[in-house]
Design a protein around this motif. Structure first.
Motif, PDB file in Angstrom:
ATOM      1  N   ASP A  67       0.810  -1.223   0.000  1.00 43.22           N
ATOM      2  CA  ASP A  67       0.000   0.000   0.000  1.00 43.22           C
ATOM      3  C   ASP A  67       0.844   1.273   0.000  1.00 43.22           C
ATOM      4  O   ASP A  67       0.370   2.342   0.381  1.00 43.22           O
ATOM      5  CB  ASP A  67      -0.984   0.016   1.173  1.00 43.22           C
ATOM      6  N   LEU A  68       2.114   1.154  -0.395  1.00 43.42           N
ATOM      7  CA  LEU A  68       3.043   2.293  -0.482  1.00 43.42           C
ATOM      8  C   LEU A  68       3.143   3.072   0.825  1.00 43.42           C
ATOM      9  O   LEU A  68       3.277   4.290   0.835  1.00 43.42           O
ATOM     10  CB  LEU A  68       2.631   3.225  -1.632  1.00 43.42           C
ATOM     11  N   THR A  69       3.123   2.367   1.947  1.00 42.41           N
ATOM     12  CA  THR A  69       3.151   3.031   3.259  1.00 42.41           C
ATOM     13  C   THR A  69       4.550   3.378   3.745  1.00 42.41           C
ATOM     14  O   THR A  69       4.692   4.151   4.692  1.00 42.41           O
ATOM     15  CB  THR A  69       2.449   2.161   4.317  1.00 42.41           C
ATOM     16  N   GLU A  70       5.580   2.827   3.117  1.00 45.73           N
ATOM     17  CA  GLU A  70       6.948   3.152   3.520  1.00 45.73           C
ATOM     18  C   GLU A  70       7.457   4.295   2.650  1.00 45.73           C
ATOM     19  O   GLU A  70       7.057   4.431   1.491  1.00 45.73           O
ATOM     20  CB  GLU A  70       7.838   1.921   3.401  1.00 45.73           C
ATOM     21  N   HIS A  71       8.348   5.108   3.223  1.00 39.62           N
ATOM     22  CA  HIS A  71       8.784   6.320   2.534  1.00 39.62           C
ATOM     23  C   HIS A  71      10.272   6.543   2.773  1.00 39.62           C
ATOM     24  O   HIS A  71      10.751   6.413   3.900  1.00 39.62           O
ATOM     25  CB  HIS A  71       7.963   7.497   3.089  1.00 39.62           C
ATOM     26  N   ALA A  72      10.989   6.879   1.704  1.00 40.84           N
ATOM     27  CA  ALA A  72      12.418   7.198   1.815  1.00 40.84           C
ATOM     28  C   ALA A  72      12.701   8.415   0.949  1.00 40.84           C
ATOM     29  O   ALA A  72      12.134   8.564  -0.129  1.00 40.84           O
ATOM     30  CB  ALA A  72      13.262   6.021   1.342  1.00 40.84           C
TER      31      ALA A  72
END
Length: 134
Positions: A67-72
Motif C-alpha cells: 500500500d506504499l506506506t513506507e517512505h524514503a
C-alpha cells in the motif's frame, strides 16, 4: 554502447542502456532514468525481479511496500534496493531533475512492469500525474 531513450509506462525517461534488446543480456538490465522536477511516476512493481538504484543527481522520494506506506528520501550518492514484487513509486519534489542508474534482474525493457492503483490516502499527498506524464 550508446542507445536511445524511451518513456517508461511507469513514468520517467529512460536511457535504454544494457538489456536483452540492446546487448543480448540474459539476466540483467542497466539503464538511466531521468525524472524531471515536480513529476512523479506511477505506482508499479517488477514481477519476479529486484532492482538496485543509485541516485546520480537531484533527489527523489520513494513510496514503497504494501500500500506504499513506507517512505524514503534519496539524494545524490544514495542507493536503494527494491525487492522483487515490491510496489513502489518515485516522486521528484525537488527543484532539479533527478538522474539515477537502475540495475534490474529483468533483461527486458518493460515487459515485467505491472502498474498499480494509487492508494487513496496517498493521492492527496503526491497529486495527479502532470499532463503528458506516462
Amino acid at each position: 554502447m550508446r542507445t536511445g531513450t524511451y518513456e517508461g509506462i511507469q513514468g520517467g525517461m529512460f536511457g535504454a542502456g544494457i538489456s536483452a534488446q540492446s546487448a543480448g543480456a540474459e539476466r540483467l538490465r542497466l539503464h538511466r532514468l531521468v525524472m524531471p522536477a515536480g513529476t512523479r511516476g506511477r505506482p508499479h512493481l517488477h514481477e519476479g525481479h529486484e532492482s538496485a538504484i543509485f541516485i546520480q543527481s537531484g533527489q527523489v522520494e520513494v513510496w514503497h511496500g504494501q500500500d506504499l506506506t513506507e517512505h524514503a528520501v534519496l539524494r545524490a550518492g544514495d542507493y536503494i534496493h527494491i525487492p522483487a514484487d515490491t510496489p513502489h513509486m518515485p516522486v521528484n519534489t525537488g527543484a532539479e531533475d533527478m538522474v539515477c542508474l537502475v540495475a534490474r534482474t529483468d533483461p527486458e525493457e518493460q515487459e515485467g512492469v505491472r502498474l498499480l492503483d494509487l492508494p487513496v490516502w496517498l493521492a492527496s499527498r503526491v497529486g495527479p500525474l502532470p499532463v503528458g506524464a506516462g
